[in-house]
Write a protein that holds these residues in place. Sequence first.
Motif, PDB file in Angstrom:
ATOM      1  N   UNK A 173       0.824  -1.216   0.000  1.00  0.00           N
ATOM      2  CA  UNK A 173       0.000   0.000   0.000  1.00  0.00           C
ATOM      3  C   UNK A 173       0.853   1.260   0.000  1.00  0.00           C
ATOM      4  N   UNK A 174       2.137   1.108   0.353  1.00  0.00           N
ATOM      5  CA  UNK A 174       2.997   2.287   0.452  1.00  0.00           C
ATOM      6  C   UNK A 174       2.663   3.145   1.665  1.00  0.00           C
ATOM      7  N   UNK A 175       1.986   2.569   2.643  1.00  0.00           N
ATOM      8  CA  UNK A 175       1.575   3.330   3.833  1.00  0.00           C
ATOM      9  C   UNK A 175       2.277   2.778   5.074  1.00  0.00           C
ATOM     10  N   UNK A 176       2.293   3.590   6.132  1.00  0.00           N
ATOM     11  CA  UNK A 176       2.844   3.115   7.401  1.00  0.00           C
ATOM     12  C   UNK A 176       1.680   2.912   8.373  1.00  0.00           C
ATOM     13  N   UNK A 177       1.289   1.663   8.571  1.00  0.00           N
ATOM     14  CA  UNK A 177       0.119   1.373   9.397  1.00  0.00           C
ATOM     15  C   UNK A 177       0.272   1.914  10.809  1.00  0.00           C
ATOM     16  N   UNK A 194      -7.611   4.178   1.725  1.00  0.00           N
ATOM     17  CA  UNK A 194      -8.133   3.466   0.560  1.00  0.00           C
ATOM     18  C   UNK A 194      -7.061   2.560  -0.050  1.00  0.00           C
ATOM     19  N   UNK A 195      -5.814   2.985  -0.013  1.00  0.00           N
ATOM     20  CA  UNK A 195      -4.734   2.134  -0.535  1.00  0.00           C
ATOM     21  C   UNK A 195      -4.600   0.874   0.317  1.00  0.00           C
ATOM     22  N   UNK A 196      -4.830   1.013   1.621  1.00  0.00           N
ATOM     23  CA  UNK A 196      -4.784  -0.164   2.493  1.00  0.00           C
ATOM     24  C   UNK A 196      -5.950  -1.098   2.169  1.00  0.00           C
ATOM     25  N   UNK A 197      -7.142  -0.528   1.987  1.00  0.00           N
ATOM     26  CA  UNK A 197      -8.312  -1.342   1.620  1.00  0.00           C
ATOM     27  C   UNK A 197      -8.066  -2.072   0.304  1.00  0.00           C
ATOM     28  N   UNK A 198      -7.512  -1.359  -0.670  1.00  0.00           N
ATOM     29  CA  UNK A 198      -7.263  -1.960  -1.981  1.00  0.00           C
ATOM     30  C   UNK A 198      -6.245  -3.097  -1.859  1.00  0.00           C
ATOM     31  N   UNK A 199      -5.247  -2.884  -1.006  1.00  0.00           N
ATOM     32  CA  UNK A 199      -4.242  -3.919  -0.778  1.00  0.00           C
ATOM     33  C   UNK A 199      -4.885  -5.153  -0.137  1.00  0.00           C
ATOM     34  N   UNK A 200      -5.774  -4.934   0.831  1.00  0.00           N
ATOM     35  CA  UNK A 200      -6.430  -6.064   1.491  1.00  0.00           C
ATOM     36  C   UNK A 200      -7.315  -6.825   0.501  1.00  0.00           C
ATOM     37  N   UNK A 201      -8.000  -6.086  -0.383  1.00  0.00           N
ATOM     38  CA  UNK A 201      -8.782  -6.763  -1.432  1.00  0.00           C
ATOM     39  C   UNK A 201      -7.866  -7.611  -2.313  1.00  0.00           C
ATOM     40  N   UNK A 237       2.177  -2.790  -6.623  1.00  0.00           N
ATOM     41  CA  UNK A 237       2.610  -3.856  -7.528  1.00  0.00           C
ATOM     42  C   UNK A 237       1.827  -3.868  -8.838  1.00  0.00           C
ATOM     43  N   UNK A 238       0.781  -3.088  -8.919  1.00  0.00           N
ATOM     44  CA  UNK A 238      -0.083  -3.182 -10.099  1.00  0.00           C
ATOM     45  C   UNK A 238       0.315  -2.193 -11.202  1.00  0.00           C
ATOM     46  N   UNK A 239       1.525  -2.254 -11.667  1.00  0.00           N
ATOM     47  CA  UNK A 239       1.974  -1.355 -12.730  1.00  0.00           C
ATOM     48  C   UNK A 239       1.212  -1.627 -14.021  1.00  0.00           C
ATOM     49  N   UNK A 240       0.809  -2.878 -14.204  1.00  0.00           N
ATOM     50  CA  UNK A 240       0.116  -3.267 -15.437  1.00  0.00           C
ATOM     51  C   UNK A 240      -1.114  -2.391 -15.701  1.00  0.00           C
ATOM     52  N   UNK A 295       6.754   1.413 -16.761  1.00  0.00           N
ATOM     53  CA  UNK A 295       5.671   1.704 -17.713  1.00  0.00           C
ATOM     54  C   UNK A 295       6.242   1.920 -19.112  1.00  0.00           C
ATOM     55  N   UNK A 296       7.333   2.684 -19.203  1.00  0.00           N
ATOM     56  CA  UNK A 296       7.917   2.945 -20.518  1.00  0.00           C
ATOM     57  C   UNK A 296       8.496   1.687 -21.151  1.00  0.00           C
TER      58      UNK A 296
END
Lengths: 147, 314
Positions: free
Chosen positions: A34-38, A102-109, B52-55, B103-104
Amino acid sequence: MSQSKGVSPPKNPPLELNREMVRGEFGLRVDELSGQKLYDCYQCGNCSSGCPLAQEMDILPSAMIRFAQLGQKDILLNSGTIWICASCFQCTVRCPKGIDIEAVMDTLRQLALEAGVDHFGPDEISPELAAEVPQPGLVGVYRKLST
Amino acid sequence: MAKVAYYPGCALKERSSHLDRSARDAALGLGFELDELETWTCCGAVPPVSSERVMNLIAPSRILKDVRDSGRKELITICDFCYNTLKRANYSIRNDEVIRKRVNAFLADDDPERTYLESDDAPWVDYDGEVKVLHLLEYLRDIIGFENLPAGLKNPLKGINIAPYYGCVMLRPEKEIKLDNPENPTIIDEFTRALGAGVVSFPYRTECCGSYLSVSSPDASTRLCYRILSSARANGADALVVSCPLCFYNLDSRQEAIAEAYPDFKPMPIFYFTQLLSLALGNGPEKQGFDMHCVDVSPILEKLDTPEAAEVGE
């Protein structure tokens, strides 16, 4: 009327915590993806109070972050919350600590879908709905809720 | 006439074609043409959040690279999902070197058939996020200027009260979108005011309508839309104005389900901002695709003081 005190019993059994869970592998993986710090979260609850879908959730967004801090993978990936979140970013813009919730939620999904099972598969939509929902709705729902 | 590169996206080509048509008509009325890209694909609708989702960044990046390669610097889009996706892909490419390189690498590896905009001897140039992605509202505000709209209006929208509804992805996340204040936006308010209509502010104007949940959890979306519409009504709105095809769909087509669940509910017409602009510029209601709406808009049209009505009055 034996319950004279206004204290309701806990809904969930107490968590069994150990060193491997807290700051463990799972939490670090969520941080990384997620690129976040929980651990920035101090549980103010702003995300939960602003979430338009909070009343539909079994675990509030702020509690999701707390469970993630504590490495509770099973609770998180089996929650209904990750599937009822509409990705509206209200929590993200309101977090005073700047956590992109939201990035954390997306990561969990994403982690839940790694098991390979769709939450909402292509055959679950009615033909009427498939014929009329604007494309962002269709693309969005399958990108978020299916593998 | 000035031409600006235009990415309609899939909804505007089919299920929200009235948004596309009214936007093109309105642009012509203001002296510029929405010049649709020669070739484009779906942008992917929802940008990837996880690293991880660069695609998922390839499709929007390819669209933007093609705009750059055709020598243009700006791209207008209208659908809030397209806007969000294109803008966030651009943001990632500009600000994350690892993503930019990956991406490039994918773009350069494309099928040669896809390099239709380059000559064979053109050297590869990385796409670095040079194109400016603009929402049509943003173009109207920053390039045309809302203050310049009233002078060109043949039918100012006098006599109706409109509640601007912003929804989610047009404004958020603010760090990457930077269109307006995510908590107290004004862009549609100012636009609506410039058209001559009364503007109604209401607490739920930035609250999500349920987005794609209308497919997977329609009841949840129904509850959200009821809250939004009844709040707008309680604050004195005759109609709602939106810019997103999915907001429009949820708020318009869910009203039947809302009326079943909430007996006190009264229907409220929904407009795209482009329909209001096109109407105000003098294009007739027959050009706005109102037959594609679930909720009848004629009570609002009747309330408008059209020039014909004014003439009769004189």
